[in-house]
Design a protein around this motif. Structure first.
Motif, PDB file in Angstrom:
ATOM      1  N   GLY A   1       0.872  -1.291   0.035  1.00 46.66           N
ATOM      2  CA  GLY A   1       0.079   0.052  -0.070  1.00 46.66           C
ATOM      3  C   GLY A   1       0.778   1.076   0.011  1.00 46.66           C
ATOM      4  N   VAL A   2       1.978   1.341   0.671  1.00 47.13           N
ATOM      5  CA  VAL A   2       2.792   2.329   0.742  1.00 47.13           C
ATOM      6  C   VAL A   2       3.534   2.722  -0.513  1.00 47.13           C
ATOM      7  CG1 VAL A   2       4.923   3.304   1.684  1.00 47.13           C
ATOM      8  CG2 VAL A   2       3.073   2.213   2.933  1.00 47.13           C
ATOM      9  N   ARG A   3       3.957   1.578  -1.198  1.00 42.91           N
ATOM     10  CA  ARG A   3       4.536   1.621  -2.479  1.00 42.91           C
ATOM     11  C   ARG A   3       3.477   2.212  -3.635  1.00 42.91           C
ATOM     12  NH1 ARG A   3       9.887   0.974  -1.977  1.00 42.91           N
ATOM     13  NH2 ARG A   3       9.990   1.069  -4.369  1.00 42.91           N
ATOM     14  N   ARG A   4       2.150   1.573  -3.567  1.00 42.76           N
ATOM     15  CA  ARG A   4       1.242   2.229  -4.383  1.00 42.76           C
ATOM     16  C   ARG A   4       1.112   3.803  -4.228  1.00 42.76           C
ATOM     17  NH1 ARG A   4      -1.139  -2.885  -3.542  1.00 42.76           N
ATOM     18  NH2 ARG A   4      -2.417  -1.964  -1.861  1.00 42.76           N
ATOM     19  N   GLY A   5       1.162   4.174  -2.920  1.00 40.59           N
ATOM     20  CA  GLY A   5       0.818   5.529  -2.709  1.00 40.59           C
ATOM     21  C   GLY A   5       1.758   6.331  -3.014  1.00 40.59           C
ATOM     22  N   LEU A   6       3.373   6.001  -3.082  1.00 39.44           N
ATOM     23  CA  LEU A   6       4.149   6.834  -3.318  1.00 39.44           C
ATOM     24  C   LEU A   6       4.395   6.889  -4.670  1.00 39.44           C
ATOM     25  CD1 LEU A   6       6.979   5.621  -0.884  1.00 39.44           C
ATOM     26  CD2 LEU A   6       5.752   7.625  -0.828  1.00 39.44           C
ATOM     27  N   CYS A   7       3.927   5.787  -5.558  1.00 39.54           N
ATOM     28  CA  CYS A   7       3.900   5.849  -6.942  1.00 39.54           C
ATOM     29  C   CYS A   7       2.846   6.882  -7.329  1.00 39.54           C
ATOM     30  CB  CYS A   7       3.543   4.547  -7.503  1.00 39.54           C
ATOM     31  SG  CYS A   7       3.647   4.310  -9.286  1.00 39.54           S
ATOM     32  N   ARG A   8       1.612   6.904  -6.924  1.00 41.26           N
ATOM     33  CA  ARG A   8       0.773   7.682  -7.278  1.00 41.26           C
ATOM     34  C   ARG A   8       1.212   9.097  -7.023  1.00 41.26           C
ATOM     35  NH1 ARG A   8      -4.257   6.404  -8.570  1.00 41.26           N
ATOM     36  NH2 ARG A   8      -5.194   7.999  -7.700  1.00 41.26           N
ATOM     37  N   GLN A   9       1.488   9.642  -5.839  1.00 42.65           N
ATOM     38  CA  GLN A   9       2.039  10.827  -5.372  1.00 42.65           C
ATOM     39  C   GLN A   9       3.147  11.250  -6.029  1.00 42.65           C
ATOM     40  OE1 GLN A   9       3.754  10.892  -1.551  1.00 42.65           O
ATOM     41  NE2 GLN A   9       3.379  13.031  -1.232  1.00 42.65           N
ATOM     42  N   ALA A  10       3.895  10.674  -7.014  1.00 46.58           N
ATOM     43  CA  ALA A  10       5.104  11.023  -7.945  1.00 46.58           C
ATOM     44  C   ALA A  10       4.310  11.917  -9.158  1.00 46.58           C
ATOM     45  CB  ALA A  10       6.120   9.944  -8.206  1.00 46.58           C
ATOM     46  N   PHE A  11       3.249  11.324  -9.452  1.00 47.97           N
ATOM     47  CA  PHE A  11       2.911  11.748 -10.961  1.00 47.97           C
ATOM     48  C   PHE A  11       1.855  13.031 -10.461  1.00 47.97           C
ATOM     49  CE2 PHE A  11       4.292   7.683 -11.954  1.00 47.97           C
ATOM     50  CZ  PHE A  11       4.620   7.771 -13.233  1.00 47.97           C
ATOM     51  N   ALA A  12       1.725  13.949 -11.656  1.00 52.25           N
ATOM     52  CA  ALA A  12       0.743  15.030 -11.560  1.00 52.25           C
ATOM     53  C   ALA A  12      -0.823  14.515 -11.695  1.00 52.25           C
ATOM     54  CB  ALA A  12       0.962  15.896 -12.766  1.00 52.25           C
ATOM     55  N   ASP A  13      -1.254  13.874 -12.275  1.00 52.37           N
ATOM     56  CA  ASP A  13      -2.360  13.295 -12.469  1.00 52.37           C
ATOM     57  C   ASP A  13      -2.369  11.739 -12.204  1.00 52.37           C
ATOM     58  OD1 ASP A  13      -5.047  12.753 -12.869  1.00 52.37           O
ATOM     59  OD2 ASP A  13      -4.992  13.379 -15.108  1.00 52.37           O
ATOM     60  N   PRO A  14      -2.335  11.190 -11.111  1.00 50.61           N
ATOM     61  CA  PRO A  14      -2.187   9.635 -11.089  1.00 50.61           C
ATOM     62  C   PRO A  14      -3.393   8.975 -11.408  1.00 50.61           C
ATOM     63  CG  PRO A  14      -2.675  10.861  -8.958  1.00 50.61           C
ATOM     64  CD  PRO A  14      -2.343  11.672  -9.913  1.00 50.61           C
ATOM     65  N   ASP A  15      -4.348   9.320 -11.564  1.00 54.89           N
ATOM     66  CA  ASP A  15      -5.762   8.548 -12.055  1.00 54.89           C
ATOM     67  C   ASP A  15      -5.483   8.384 -13.505  1.00 54.89           C
ATOM     68  OD1 ASP A  15      -6.980   8.757  -9.582  1.00 54.89           O
ATOM     69  OD2 ASP A  15      -8.083  10.475  -9.838  1.00 54.89           O
ATOM     70  N   SER A  16      -5.045   9.173 -14.226  1.00 58.81           N
ATOM     71  CA  SER A  16      -4.904   8.888 -15.659  1.00 58.81           C
ATOM     72  C   SER A  16      -3.226   8.165 -15.859  1.00 58.81           C
ATOM     73  CB  SER A  16      -5.316  10.050 -16.267  1.00 58.81           C
ATOM     74  OG  SER A  16      -4.027  11.117 -16.070  1.00 58.81           O
ATOM     75  N   SER A  17      -2.572   8.395 -15.047  1.00 63.10           N
ATOM     76  CA  SER A  17      -1.006   8.082 -15.421  1.00 63.10           C
ATOM     77  C   SER A  17      -0.527   7.001 -14.388  1.00 63.10           C
ATOM     78  CB  SER A  17      -0.323   9.333 -15.062  1.00 63.10           C
ATOM     79  OG  SER A  17      -0.498  10.522 -15.637  1.00 63.10           O
ATOM     80  N   VAL A  18      -1.311   6.356 -13.580  1.00 60.24           N
ATOM     81  CA  VAL A  18      -0.738   5.412 -12.912  1.00 60.24           C
ATOM     82  C   VAL A  18      -1.742   4.060 -13.020  1.00 60.24           C
ATOM     83  CG1 VAL A  18      -0.112   4.440 -10.500  1.00 60.24           C
ATOM     84  CG2 VAL A  18       0.405   6.592 -11.300  1.00 60.24           C
ATOM     85  N   GLY A  19      -1.003   3.056 -13.482  1.00 57.58           N
ATOM     86  CA  GLY A  19      -1.764   1.809 -13.529  1.00 57.58           C
ATOM     87  C   GLY A  19      -0.813   0.771 -12.967  1.00 57.58           C
ATOM     88  N   ALA A  20      -1.306  -0.469 -13.559  1.00 57.33           N
ATOM     89  CA  ALA A  20      -0.586  -1.663 -12.961  1.00 57.33           C
ATOM     90  C   ALA A  20       1.161  -1.710 -13.536  1.00 57.33           C
ATOM     91  CB  ALA A  20      -1.334  -3.056 -13.620  1.00 57.33           C
ATOM     92  N   PRO A  21       1.137  -1.343 -14.789  1.00 62.27           N
ATOM     93  CA  PRO A  21       2.785  -1.332 -15.159  1.00 62.27           C
ATOM     94  C   PRO A  21       3.575  -0.361 -14.217  1.00 62.27           C
ATOM     95  CG  PRO A  21       1.284  -1.012 -16.845  1.00 62.27           C
ATOM     96  CD  PRO A  21       0.300  -0.982 -15.911  1.00 62.27           C
ATOM     97  N   GLU A  22       3.043   0.822 -14.091  1.00 58.87           N
ATOM     98  CA  GLU A  22       3.625   1.879 -13.038  1.00 58.87           C
ATOM     99  C   GLU A  22       4.033   1.303 -11.815  1.00 58.87           C
ATOM    100  OE1 GLU A  22       2.647   3.507 -16.625  1.00 58.87           O
ATOM    101  OE2 GLU A  22       1.201   2.573 -15.009  1.00 58.87           O
ATOM    102  N   GLU A  23       2.924   0.635 -11.235  1.00 57.16           N
ATOM    103  CA  GLU A  23       2.944   0.029  -9.840  1.00 57.16           C
ATOM    104  C   GLU A  23       4.019  -1.004  -9.912  1.00 57.16           C
ATOM    105  OE1 GLU A  23      -0.740  -0.687  -8.420  1.00 57.16           O
ATOM    106  OE2 GLU A  23      -1.505   1.412  -8.157  1.00 57.16           O
ATOM    107  N   GLN A  24       4.185  -1.848 -11.031  1.00 56.05           N
ATOM    108  CA  GLN A  24       5.030  -3.092 -11.060  1.00 56.05           C
ATOM    109  C   GLN A  24       6.210  -2.614 -11.006  1.00 56.05           C
ATOM    110  OE1 GLN A  24       5.777  -4.860 -14.652  1.00 56.05           O
ATOM    111  NE2 GLN A  24       5.333  -6.884 -13.690  1.00 56.05           N
ATOM    112  N   ILE A  25       6.517  -1.460 -11.772  1.00 56.61           N
ATOM    113  CA  ILE A  25       8.109  -1.199 -11.867  1.00 56.61           C
ATOM    114  C   ILE A  25       8.443  -0.492 -10.658  1.00 56.61           C
ATOM    115  CG2 ILE A  25       9.529   0.639 -13.124  1.00 56.61           C
ATOM    116  CD1 ILE A  25       7.796  -0.036 -15.557  1.00 56.61           C
TER     117      ILE A  25
END
Length: 288
Positions: free
Chosen positions: A173-197
């Motif tokens: 959950g922390v990893r997902r949150g940090l990944c989303r926090q790094a993008f300007a628009d996480p709803d459109s920019s973050v999916g399974a590929p970004e979270e995996q990497i």
């Protein structure tokens, strides 16, 4: 680590991450006292360009920017010592000095002894600045993307807390949150590929121990003074939620040149706006 990366390669969800993984070479750097080789993605032709990733990240951070630059530059994209898919012997020392010694050893392996241009993202920005001061004859110019650690002072994390911090950063959950926090628009920019990497390298043996040891040393804080003498350009995202306003203001007091701000951009300009960053590379490195 080579075997691990080969095993993970078929499961990569992002085709650009797969292509960059295919470009990885494994370099022996015996001067560091580590027997296992280190991963370095090498691709493209032209002037050499060294790309340095951020804290608790890997060479895959440049998966979107690399194909845009490889037609003009020879890209050298290592994993920093103790990060990404680099080997992590239990007997090794981890901290800022080993990171720098690793990069100096890596530069010594390049075919040419001439200077290279450098891109550094987040903590990689401070690493780039340190490298430019240590070996000024090897660094031609620097492009920093949301550089972290230019201001402030090193604050070593005490024992026990360092291990707790590594454990905390390993939570899904922390990893997902940090990944989303790094993008300007996480709803459109973050999916399974970004979270995996963002979490892939946590499977490396010794990840938690090396990260905790790095934290005990205090990291790269306070790396901006004095600024190196090479040409330097900085890009920040207007919606950066990792580097807060006080950190930005402190860095601005150090930087001699105006900072370029990308709108609709978070902490990772090379992921939010890779084409714009590539265009800036072409203009800056051609004239820097």
């Amino acid at each position: 680590m080579k075997r691990l990366l080969e095993e993970l390669r078929p499961g990569l969800l992002d085709p650009q991450a797969g292509a960059l993984t295919d470009a990885v070479e494994w370099w022996s750097l015996p001067s560091l006292g580590v027997d296992d080789p280190f991963p370095v993605a090498v691709l493209g032709e032209g002037d050499p360009l060294l790309l340095l990733h951020g804290f608790d990240s890997s060479f895959l951070e440049y998966r979107r920017l690399a194909p845009l630059l490889s037609g003009r530059f020879q890209l050298i994209i290592p994993d920093l010592f103790g990060f990404g898919f680099s080997p992590r012997p239990l007997t090794a020392t981890y901290g800022t000095e080993p990171v720098m010694l690793h990069l100096e050893a890596l530069l010594s392996k390049l075919p040419s002894s001439g200077p290279v241009s450098v891109i550094g993202a987040s903590m990689g920005g401070s690493v780039a600045v340190e490298l430019a001061r240590r070996v000024p004859e090897r660094v031609r110019s620097l492009l920093l993307l949301a550089p972290a650690g230019l201001s402030g002072r090193r604050m070593p994390v005490p024992p026990l807390l360092d291990r707790f911090g590594a454990w905390f950063l390993s939570r899904p959950g922390v990893r997902r949150g940090l990944c989303r926090q790094a993008f300007a628009d996480p709803d459109s920019s973050v999916g399974a590929p970004e979270e995996q990497i963002a979490s892939l390298h946590l499977q490396c043996p010794g990840w938690a121990q090396a990260l905790a040891a790095f934290a005990r040393g205090g990291g790269f804080a306070g790396s901006g003074s004095p600024l190196p003498t090479q040409p330097l350009h900085v890009i920040w995202g207007a919606q950066d939620r990792i580097l807060r306003e006080p950190q930005k203001r402190a860095a601005l007091e150090i930087l001699a040149e105006p900072v370029e701000t990308f709108e609709a951009c978070g902490h990772l300009p090379h992921l939010d706006h890779p084409q714009r960053v590539a265009e800036r590379c072409f203009t800056f490195f051609d004239h820097g």
